[in-house]
Design an enzyme around this catalytic site. Structure first.
Site, PDB file in Angstrom:
ATOM      1  CG  ASP A 184     -46.676  -2.835 169.568  1.00  7.79           C
ATOM      2  OD1 ASP A 184     -47.115  -1.878 168.891  1.00  7.79           O
ATOM      3  OD2 ASP A 184     -47.231  -3.937 169.620  1.00  7.79           O
TER       4      ASP A 184
ATOM      5  CE  LYS B  48     -50.951  -3.397 169.193  1.00 11.01           C
ATOM      6  NZ  LYS B  48     -49.688  -3.815 168.564  1.00 11.01           N
TER       7      LYS B  48
ATOM      8  CG  ASN C   2     -47.858 -27.308 155.533  1.00  7.59           C
ATOM      9  OD1 ASN C   2     -46.837 -27.224 154.848  1.00  7.59           O
ATOM     10  ND2 ASN C   2     -47.818 -27.376 156.856  1.00  7.59           N
TER      11      ASN C   2
ATOM     12  CD  GLU D 147     -43.149 -17.648 160.793  1.00  7.57           C
ATOM     13  OE1 GLU D 147     -43.925 -18.344 160.092  1.00  7.57           O
ATOM     14  OE2 GLU D 147     -43.138 -17.663 162.038  1.00  7.57           O
TER      15      GLU D 147
ATOM     16  CE  LYS E  70     -43.964 -16.827 171.870  1.00  8.16           C
ATOM     17  NZ  LYS E  70     -45.390 -16.432 171.758  1.00  8.16           N
TER      18      LYS E  70
END
Length: 418
Positions: A141, A143, A237, A311, A381
């Protein structure tokens, strides 16, 4: 010997004795303290070889001992000294530096790993999946702190088959930048000298369940020449993700994505949008299709202001009948990731014994028995800062499986330390 010479002789001898005594004392002091520091995590009460197998078996007493050890365990730190000694790094951090089987040598894989924090977790993931015949693109990243990026580069520069993406993104969770990071790595990987068969994407908080050999068996069993992108038609949804425009923003160091009061146009070329996992195993031909095909480019352009486009992007393209390695008639098959979702977010009925982040379980010790029983290639995770022993137990279990399967001569530094 004259009195003056004797005085000078004994004076010199005394000085030398004092120096030697001081040196020995200092040596013993630091040796003792270094040993204490090194072994502070592995006293008799927290001996890793004793409680890790019991934890994996789900024994309650082992859980209790593990919880107590977790409170006093100091997470490992990864240091890189300048100038970098690559030979030492590979050995001290237990990288497997030889090909483990002929089958693995003839079926190289490519990996995309996106990271932004926890250097130690990244090192553990990388050394777990590292094989010299594979190739690895690391996206950091933009950042991330400069010191973090420097350390990652110092590590990856020690390997001919690991490199940092040539273009880095400022990644925002659920934003287009996350999808673009994978695309950037794909552009680099297609020009790699390694003729990889499939590319698998990971994040820094993943850890493998299947060994490299088992991943190859998994792909060959049903998916050879095919892409694995679990998903289905976009359910009602989830339509909010692509019906409105979204914008990424970084303000005072906070990165986020928010919805605009602006409806999007219909998908390009009358494409049917699917919804699925952001993680995949893609063939080399499909990756070239993604980078070159007009449909793929149009969908990528249209997806720039959608929510969590990774996704829907991969799974939608893999349902096109003319795409290489397409699997238009499958649903959630593929066993890419083992994930425990929060009750409000997904179908998982299994309790999380760690804690939730973005509605995904960050595993604790009591989750390990469930993890190793899963048929998936990877689990997500893991977090070193909150549950270092969960990671350590997992990696010992995994490395033992790898070494048990190999027909190669095992090098001493391939074994992990307790």
């Amino acid at each position: 010997m004259t009195r003056s010479r004797m005085k000078k002789y004994f004076g010199s001898t005394l000085l030398i004795s004092v120096i030697i005594y001081a040196a020995v004392t200092i040596f013993l002091y630091y040796a003792k303290n270094t040993t204490v520091q090194k072994n502070s995590n592995s006293g008799s009460q927290c001996n890793f070889s004793r409680y890790c197998p019991a934890i994996l078996n789900g024994e309650e007493e082992a859980y209790q001992l593990g919880d107590n050890c977790q409170k006093q365990w100091k997470p490992e730190t990864f240091h890189i000294q300048e100038p970098v000694n690559c030979f030492q790094i590979k050995r001290e951090h237990h990288f497997i530096t030889g090909v483990l089987s002929q089958e693995e040598a003839s079926y190289p894989l490519a990996y995309i790993i996106t990271i932004h924090k926890e250097l130690e977790m990244f090192v553990k993931l990388l050394r777990a999946i590292y094989n010299p015949q594979n190739v690895y693109c690391i996206h950091i990243d933009q950042k991330s702190p400069e010191d973090y990026k420097r350390k990652v580069k110092s590590l990856t520069d020690c390997f001919d088959n690991i490199f940092i993406a040539s273009k880095l993104e400022r990644v925002i969770y659920a934003g287009f930048s996350r999808l673009q990071a994978d695309i950037n790595c794909m552009k680099d990987l297609v020009s790699s000298r390694v003729k990889w068969k499939h590319v698998i994407n990971l994040c820094g908080q993943d850890f493998p369940i299947k060994t490299n050999q088992e991943i190859i068996w998994h792909i060959k069993s049903k998916w050879e020449g095919k892409n694995i992108t679990p998903g289905t038609r976009q359910p009602p949804n989830m339509k909010y993700r692509t019906q409105y425009s979204y914008k990424e923003e970084i303000n005072n160091g906070n990165a986020y994505i928010y919805q605009l009061n602006q409806k999007k146009t219909k998908p390009p070329l009358e494409l049917t949008i699917y919804f699925g996992t952001a993680y995949y195993a893609l063939t080399r031909k499909f990756v070239q299709f993604v980078l070159e095909d007009a449909y793929a480019k149009a969908l990528l352009e249209w997806s720039q202001d959608t929510y969590s486009p990774d996704e829907h992007y991969w799974v939608t393209l893999n349902r096109l009948k003319d795409a290489p390695g397409t699997t238009p008639n499958v649903s959630w098959e593929g066993n890419i990731r083992a994930v425990k979702w929060a009750p409000i977010a997904g179908p998982s009925l299994d309790e999380c014994y760690g804690h939730y982040v973005h509605d995904i379980c960050v595993y604790g010790l009591r989750d390990l028995k469930w993890i190793i029983a899963q048929p998936d290639m990877f689990a997500n995770k893991f977090e070193m800062s909150t549950s270092p022993l969960t990671v350590k137990c997992m990696e010992h279990w995994y490395r033992n499986r790898v070494l048990d399967q190999t027909s190669a001569t095992i090098q001493p530094h391939w074994f992990l330390e307790d």
